[in-house]
Design a protein around this motif. Structure first.
Motif, short mmCIF file in Angstrom:
data_model
loop_
_atom_site.label_atom_id
_atom_site.label_comp_id
_atom_site.label_asym_id
_atom_site.label_seq_id
_atom_site.Cartn_x
_atom_site.Cartn_y
_atom_site.Cartn_z
N TYR A 19 -16.19 -41.43 8.21
CA TYR A 19 -17.07 -42.29 9.01
C TYR A 19 -18.06 -41.45 9.80
N TRP A 20 -17.56 -40.44 10.50
CA TRP A 20 -18.45 -39.60 11.31
C TRP A 20 -19.37 -38.74 10.45
N ILE A 23 -22.21 -40.99 9.66
CA ILE A 23 -23.04 -41.17 10.85
C ILE A 23 -23.95 -39.96 11.06
N PHE A 24 -23.39 -38.74 10.99
CA PHE A 24 -24.21 -37.55 11.18
C PHE A 24 -25.20 -37.34 10.05
N VAL A 26 -26.73 -39.82 8.37
CA VAL A 26 -27.81 -40.76 8.65
C VAL A 26 -28.66 -40.24 9.81
N LEU A 27 -28.03 -39.70 10.84
CA LEU A 27 -28.76 -39.11 11.96
C LEU A 27 -29.65 -37.97 11.49
N SER A 43 -27.17 -31.80 12.58
CA SER A 43 -26.47 -33.00 12.12
C SER A 43 -25.95 -32.84 10.69
N ALA A 47 -22.06 -32.98 9.52
CA ALA A 47 -21.65 -33.89 8.44
C ALA A 47 -20.96 -33.12 7.32
#
Length: 64
Positions: A19-20, A23-24, A26-27, A43, A47
Protein backbone atom coordinates in the motif's frame (compact mmCIF):
# COMPACT_ATOMS: atom_id res chain seq x y z
CA UNK A 1 -13.00 -25.25 13.22
CA UNK A 2 -9.23 -24.80 13.59
CA UNK A 3 -8.84 -23.39 10.12
CA UNK A 4 -10.86 -20.30 11.10
CA UNK A 5 -8.46 -19.45 13.93
CA UNK A 6 -5.28 -19.74 11.85
CA UNK A 7 -4.04 -16.61 10.09
CA UNK A 8 -3.21 -16.65 6.41
CA UNK A 9 0.57 -16.07 6.17
CA UNK A 10 0.21 -13.60 3.32
CA UNK A 11 -2.16 -11.46 5.39
CA UNK A 12 0.22 -11.29 8.35
CA UNK A 13 1.39 -7.73 7.71
CA UNK A 14 -1.93 -6.41 6.52
CA UNK A 15 -0.48 -5.52 3.11
CA UNK A 16 0.91 -2.26 4.44
CA UNK A 17 4.19 -2.36 2.54
CA UNK A 18 2.54 -2.72 -0.84
CA UNK A 19 0.00 0.00 0.00
CA UNK A 20 2.70 2.49 0.99
CA UNK A 21 4.83 1.55 -2.03
CA UNK A 22 1.92 2.46 -4.31
CA UNK A 23 1.35 5.72 -2.39
CA UNK A 24 5.01 6.75 -2.73
CA UNK A 25 5.04 5.72 -6.41
CA UNK A 26 2.02 7.93 -7.14
CA UNK A 27 3.64 10.76 -5.15
CA UNK A 28 6.79 10.37 -7.23
CA UNK A 29 4.83 10.49 -10.50
CA UNK A 30 2.99 13.64 -9.42
CA UNK A 31 6.20 15.28 -8.17
CA UNK A 32 7.99 14.47 -11.42
CA UNK A 33 5.11 15.93 -13.44
CA UNK A 34 5.21 19.14 -11.39
CA UNK A 35 8.98 19.38 -11.71
CA UNK A 36 10.12 18.59 -8.17
CA UNK A 37 12.89 16.19 -9.19
CA UNK A 38 14.32 15.77 -5.67
CA UNK A 39 10.98 14.81 -4.15
CA UNK A 40 10.30 12.43 -7.03
CA UNK A 41 13.66 10.69 -6.57
CA UNK A 42 13.20 10.27 -2.84
CA UNK A 43 9.64 8.99 -3.26
CA UNK A 44 10.70 6.47 -5.90
CA UNK A 45 13.51 5.23 -3.66
CA UNK A 46 11.11 4.76 -0.73
CA UNK A 47 8.61 2.96 -3.01
CA UNK A 48 11.38 0.69 -4.32
CA UNK A 49 12.47 -0.22 -0.78
CA UNK A 50 8.87 -1.00 0.26
CA UNK A 51 8.34 -3.21 -2.80
CA UNK A 52 11.55 -5.12 -2.06
CA UNK A 53 10.51 -5.63 1.57
CA UNK A 54 7.08 -6.80 0.41
CA UNK A 55 8.60 -9.29 -2.04
CA UNK A 56 11.00 -10.66 0.59
CA UNK A 57 8.21 -11.05 3.16
CA UNK A 58 5.93 -12.70 0.58
CA UNK A 59 8.63 -15.22 -0.33
CA UNK A 60 9.33 -15.98 3.33
CA UNK A 61 5.60 -16.40 4.00
CA UNK A 62 5.25 -18.79 1.07
CA UNK A 63 8.20 -20.87 2.24
CA UNK A 64 6.94 -21.18 5.82
Amino acid sequence: MLENTMADPLQMGGGGFLYWAVIFFVLAIVAAAVGARGVAGVSMEIARIFVLIFIILAIVALLL
